[in-house]
Design an enzyme around this catalytic site. Structure first.
Site, PDB file in Angstrom:
ATOM      1  CB  CYS A 121      31.638  51.077  29.097  1.00  0.00           C
ATOM      2  SG  CYS A 121      30.912  49.452  29.264  1.00  0.00           S
ATOM      3  CG  HIS A 270      31.754  52.524  33.050  1.00  0.00           C
ATOM      4  ND1 HIS A 270      30.406  52.460  32.814  1.00  0.00           N
ATOM      5  CD2 HIS A 270      32.266  51.315  32.690  1.00  0.00           C
ATOM      6  CE1 HIS A 270      30.109  51.265  32.327  1.00  0.00           C
ATOM      7  NE2 HIS A 270      31.220  50.556  32.246  1.00  0.00           N
ATOM      8  CG  ASN A 300      28.581  47.741  32.967  1.00  0.00           C
ATOM      9  OD1 ASN A 300      28.138  48.797  32.521  1.00  0.00           O
ATOM     10  ND2 ASN A 300      29.718  47.201  32.554  1.00  0.00           N
TER      11      ASN A 300
HETATM   12  O1  UT7 Z   1      32.379  47.940  31.124  1.00  0.00           O
HETATM   13  C1  UT7 Z   1      33.471  47.097  30.865  1.00  0.00           C
HETATM   14  C2  UT7 Z   1      32.922  45.730  30.964  1.00  0.00           C
HETATM   15  N1  UT7 Z   1      33.498  44.735  31.761  1.00  0.00           N
HETATM   16  C3  UT7 Z   1      34.312  44.831  32.808  1.00  0.00           C
HETATM   17  O2  UT7 Z   1      34.785  45.845  33.217  1.00  0.00           O
HETATM   18  C4  UT7 Z   1      34.623  43.536  33.489  1.00  0.00           C
HETATM   19  C5  UT7 Z   1      36.047  43.419  33.956  1.00  0.00           C
HETATM   20  N2  UT7 Z   1      36.296  42.113  34.535  1.00  0.00           N
HETATM   21  C6  UT7 Z   1      35.753  41.717  35.692  1.00  0.00           C
HETATM   22  O3  UT7 Z   1      35.052  42.479  36.350  1.00  0.00           O
HETATM   23  C7  UT7 Z   1      36.072  40.326  36.200  1.00  0.00           C
HETATM   24  O4  UT7 Z   1      36.975  39.702  35.311  1.00  0.00           O
HETATM   25  C8  UT7 Z   1      34.801  39.439  36.345  1.00  0.00           C
HETATM   26  C9  UT7 Z   1      33.996  39.916  37.561  1.00  0.00           C
HETATM   27  C10 UT7 Z   1      33.942  39.512  35.120  1.00  0.00           C
HETATM   28  C11 UT7 Z   1      35.194  37.996  36.609  1.00  0.00           C
HETATM   29  O5  UT7 Z   1      36.005  37.886  37.735  1.00  0.00           O
HETATM   30  P1  UT7 Z   1      37.327  36.988  37.679  1.00  0.00           P
HETATM   31  O6  UT7 Z   1      37.934  37.047  39.003  1.00  0.00           O
HETATM   32  O7  UT7 Z   1      38.155  37.479  36.516  1.00  0.00           O
HETATM   33  O8  UT7 Z   1      36.736  35.551  37.443  1.00  0.00           O
HETATM   34  P2  UT7 Z   1      37.006  34.513  36.248  1.00  0.00           P
HETATM   35  O9  UT7 Z   1      36.297  34.945  35.012  1.00  0.00           O
HETATM   36  O10 UT7 Z   1      38.469  34.220  36.170  1.00  0.00           O
HETATM   37  O11 UT7 Z   1      36.295  33.253  36.809  1.00  0.00           O
HETATM   38  C12 UT7 Z   1      36.741  32.607  38.011  1.00  0.00           C
HETATM   39  C13 UT7 Z   1      35.797  31.467  38.303  1.00  0.00           C
HETATM   40  C14 UT7 Z   1      35.522  30.584  37.104  1.00  0.00           C
HETATM   41  O12 UT7 Z   1      35.368  29.250  37.563  1.00  0.00           O
HETATM   42  P3  UT7 Z   1      36.569  28.195  37.413  1.00  0.00           P
HETATM   43  O13 UT7 Z   1      36.839  28.128  35.920  1.00  0.00           O
HETATM   44  O14 UT7 Z   1      37.711  28.794  38.182  1.00  0.00           O
HETATM   45  O15 UT7 Z   1      36.008  26.965  37.995  1.00  0.00           O
HETATM   46  C15 UT7 Z   1      34.182  31.076  36.612  1.00  0.00           C
HETATM   47  O16 UT7 Z   1      33.452  30.094  35.895  1.00  0.00           O
HETATM   48  O17 UT7 Z   1      34.516  32.005  38.709  1.00  0.00           O
HETATM   49  C16 UT7 Z   1      33.496  31.418  37.891  1.00  0.00           C
HETATM   50  N3  UT7 Z   1      32.423  32.381  37.714  1.00  0.00           N
HETATM   51  C17 UT7 Z   1      31.354  32.445  38.519  1.00  0.00           C
HETATM   52  N4  UT7 Z   1      31.020  31.738  39.618  1.00  0.00           N
HETATM   53  C18 UT7 Z   1      29.853  32.055  40.219  1.00  0.00           C
HETATM   54  C19 UT7 Z   1      32.293  33.320  36.756  1.00  0.00           C
HETATM   55  N5  UT7 Z   1      31.160  34.000  36.928  1.00  0.00           N
HETATM   56  C20 UT7 Z   1      30.559  33.475  38.019  1.00  0.00           C
HETATM   57  C21 UT7 Z   1      29.347  33.759  38.695  1.00  0.00           C
HETATM   58  N6  UT7 Z   1      29.047  33.028  39.790  1.00  0.00           N
HETATM   59  N7  UT7 Z   1      28.513  34.740  38.304  1.00  0.00           N
END
Ligand code: UT7
Length: 343
Positions: A121, A270, A300
């Site tokens: 990125c 970004h 992204n």
């Molecule tokens: O360029 C650099 C690349 N990446 C980044 O900058 C990403 C940085 N991180 C983020 O943006 C966030 O961590 C995410 C958007 C990726 C995820 O958000 P989060 O609030 O950290 O969610 P999480 O991974 O802790 O997941 C929470 C819940 C989980 O379910 P359970 O285990 O609580 O039942 C996930 O399985 O949300 C679930 N989940 C989804 N639900 C519906 C994860 N992805 C999805 C989805 N739709 N697409």
């Protein structure tokens, strides 16, 4: 004194629009439009068709940037291509792009150097630092810098992979960095990396420590575990580090230039997550109308996000000659960087 400025911008996104609803309906991912928008700001992204590779996307964006710079490919002195999704393991996609631009054929082929940048990125800001250094040193007059990604080929488009597959899209952005004696252009850059977090956001489709690097089955056919095909990420750790490093990189570049945030007219962050960028803007106290976003439409696109933003902002008239701008990126590695420029 020779300065390096961006003489042309270009971008290309493939035509297939994949909305959050399409992720649910076509791919059967257990997600909702509301979840994705609330957590990331993303409403849709683009997917390239099978048969289209990263150097193809890069070609469209490059032609656009070269033409808008008032140049032809033969005016280029160097090609830099930033990507984490190159056409092949090797050679780099830069040489494919060089050939597709027609530089290797005809009456006067131009075998300019082509360099791939593997900084995910932050690849574009690393590339801008490299391109401007090449130009300011007098070694090059015009450097083509492209960020291009074909993520859709390597996304786990199932519920298991939803955390990552809802984030990424395909696209390419390009700029030409040119020499000028005018007092404008890239004023400074700041880059950093922290290899302690190398595994936190990674894709290990092969492991070169293995013999052979991809395990063979009994028939001698290479076998990649499905889990190794996809990127892995500790999203929360990435989020926290992104906020911290982007703020640090921006403040450092401003301090180096003796600037305050109020001296900057537009901020090009970004596009990884709208929430990251809003948090960064809020912490620094930036007015909303100075921060440019397009993550809603493209997700992204990794190395391509900032050059696509620049190209769109220039086309819409938002980015104007004489403005002072800041570009900031953070990504896998972890790597990060910022660039200050007078447009
Ligand atoms: O360029 C650099 C690349 N990446 C980044 O900058 C990403 C940085 N991180 C983020 O943006 C966030 O961590 C995410 C958007 C990726 C995820 O958000 P989060 O609030 O950290 O969610 P999480 O991974 O802790 O997941 C929470 C819940 C989980 O379910 P359970 O285990 O609580 O039942 C996930 O399985 O949300 C679930 N989940 C989804 N639900 C519906 C994860 N992805 C999805 C989805 N739709 N697409």
């Amino acid at each position: 004194m020779t300065h390096a400025y961006i003489s042309g911008t270009g971008f290309y996104v493939p035509p297939e629009v994949v909305s959050n609803e399409v992720l649910r309906e076509k791919y059967g991912i257990d997600t909702t439009h509301e979840w994705i928008v609330q957590r990331t700001g993303i409403e849709e992204r683009r997917f390239a068709a099978a048969g289209v590779g990263t150097s193809d996307l890069a070609l469209h964006a490059s032609r656009d940037a070269i033409e808008r710079a008032g140049l032809t490919p033969r005016d280029l002195d160097m090609i830099l291509l930033a990507t984490l999704s190159p056409d092949h393991a090797f050679p780099g996609s830069g040489v494919y792009l060089q050939e597709k631009l027609g530089l290797c054929t005809g009456d006067s082929p131009k075998f300019v150097p082509a360099l791939d940048i593997r900084n995910q990125c932050s690849g574009f800001v690393y590339g801008l630092a490299t391109a401007s250094s090449m130009v300011e040193s007098g070694r090059c007059k015009h450097v083509l810098l492209v960020g291009a990604e074909t993520h859709s080929a390597a996304l786990d488009l199932s519920t298991d992979g939803r955390t990552i597959s809802s984030l990424f899209g395909d696209g390419a952005g390009a700029v030409v960095v040119s020499a000028t004696e005018e007092d404008r252009g890239i004023r400074g850059w700041y880059l950093g990396a922290d290899g302690r977090h190398a595994d936190v956001l990674s894709q290990k489709v092969w492991d070169i420590k293995q013999r052979p690097f991809i395990p063979l089955n009994e028939q001698g056919v290479g076998q990649v575990q499905p889990s190794h095909m996809w990127a892995h990420m500790d999203g929360k750790l990435v989020f926290r580090n992104a906020v911290e490093r982007m703020i640090g990189a921006l403040m450092q570049a401003c301090m180096d230039q003796n600037l305050t945030r109020d001296d900057i007219d537009l901020f090009f962050f970004h596009q990884a997550n709208m929430r990251i960028n809003q948090y960064v803007a809020q912490q620094i106290g930036l007015p909303e109308d100075k921060v440019v976003h397009n993550i809603q439409r493209y997700g992204n696109t990794t190395a391509a996000t900032i050059p696509i933003l620049l190209a769109e902002a220039e086309r819409s008239g938002r980015l104007k000659r004489g403005m002072k701008i800041a570009m900031v990126a953070f990504g896998s590695g972890f790597t990060w960087g910022s660039v200050i420029a007078d447009w």
